[in-house]
Design a protein around this motif. Sequence first.
Motif, PDB file in Angstrom:
ATOM      1  N   PRO A  73       0.754  -1.099   0.243  1.00 21.90           N
ATOM      2  CA  PRO A  73      -0.376  -0.231   0.200  1.00 21.90           C
ATOM      3  C   PRO A  73       1.119   0.983  -0.239  1.00 21.90           C
ATOM      4  CG  PRO A  73      -0.578  -1.766   1.437  1.00 21.90           C
ATOM      5  CD  PRO A  73       0.377  -2.271   1.114  1.00 21.90           C
ATOM      6  N   GLY A  74       0.141   2.261  -0.236  1.00 24.22           N
ATOM      7  CA  GLY A  74       1.072   3.534  -0.471  1.00 24.22           C
ATOM      8  C   GLY A  74       1.386   4.298   0.578  1.00 24.22           C
ATOM      9  N   TYR A  75       2.697   4.280   1.510  1.00 20.48           N
ATOM     10  CA  TYR A  75       3.547   4.806   1.912  1.00 20.48           C
ATOM     11  C   TYR A  75       2.944   6.365   1.917  1.00 20.48           C
ATOM     12  CZ  TYR A  75       6.992   6.043   4.785  1.00 20.48           C
ATOM     13  OH  TYR A  75       7.654   6.967   5.587  1.00 20.48           O
ATOM     14  N   HIS A  76       2.847   6.530   3.340  1.00 23.34           N
ATOM     15  CA  HIS A  76       2.150   7.600   3.427  1.00 23.34           C
ATOM     16  C   HIS A  76       0.566   8.528   3.189  1.00 23.34           C
ATOM     17  CE1 HIS A  76       4.143   9.271   7.245  1.00 23.34           C
ATOM     18  NE2 HIS A  76       5.808   8.735   6.551  1.00 23.34           N
ATOM     19  N   MET A  77       0.619   7.825   1.697  1.00 22.46           N
ATOM     20  CA  MET A  77      -1.153   8.254   1.084  1.00 22.46           C
ATOM     21  C   MET A  77      -1.561   7.136   1.745  1.00 22.46           C
ATOM     22  SD  MET A  77       0.628  10.689  -0.531  1.00 22.46           S
ATOM     23  CE  MET A  77       0.475  10.974  -1.881  1.00 22.46           C
ATOM     24  N   ASN A  78      -2.795   7.591   0.780  1.00 26.17           N
ATOM     25  CA  ASN A  78      -4.242   6.688   1.067  1.00 26.17           C
ATOM     26  C   ASN A  78      -4.294   5.587   0.244  1.00 26.17           C
ATOM     27  OD1 ASN A  78      -6.841   5.582  -0.408  1.00 26.17           O
ATOM     28  ND2 ASN A  78      -8.198   7.143   0.237  1.00 26.17           N
ATOM     29  N   LYS A  79      -4.018   4.182   1.031  1.00 25.13           N
ATOM     30  CA  LYS A  79      -4.165   3.138   0.878  1.00 25.13           C
ATOM     31  C   LYS A  79      -4.903   2.073   0.141  1.00 25.13           C
ATOM     32  CE  LYS A  79      -0.903   3.140   4.232  1.00 25.13           C
ATOM     33  NZ  LYS A  79       0.883   4.329   3.962  1.00 25.13           N
TER      34      LYS A  79
END
Length: 128
Positions: A73-79
């Motif tokens: 999943p996106g690091y520091h982003m909307n998963k």
Amino acid sequence: MKGTKLQEQAAARTQELPGAELTRPFGEGWEVWKVRGKVFMLQTDTTGEPIVILKAAPADGRALQESHEDVTPGYHMNKQHWITLHPGGELDAQTVDDLVTESYLRVVENLPKKQQPVNPDTFGQLAT
């Protein structure tokens, strides 16, 4: 793809995308690519490894995570809407190029038609 090669491959692909620009709004350690002011790719090594963060359709992102251990999943982003590519796995150059292009097109398709640097429905298709 090993180490910084992953980031180099992803950055090289952006050179072929109309309107793509590299910015550094978060300071040193982060490179952010935008099209018409909207983010489509981030790169950093602040996690201890050189990663690439891209937009993805939720179903595509889940499928990629299930089939590739180097996609998370996106690091520091909307998963749900972002994925992270990690070096060292089996992702090849073509797959990285395709994922960067898909991320770019996901952003372009949500821009007003007048601002779209390409037609997201036909970009990359050969004219017949």
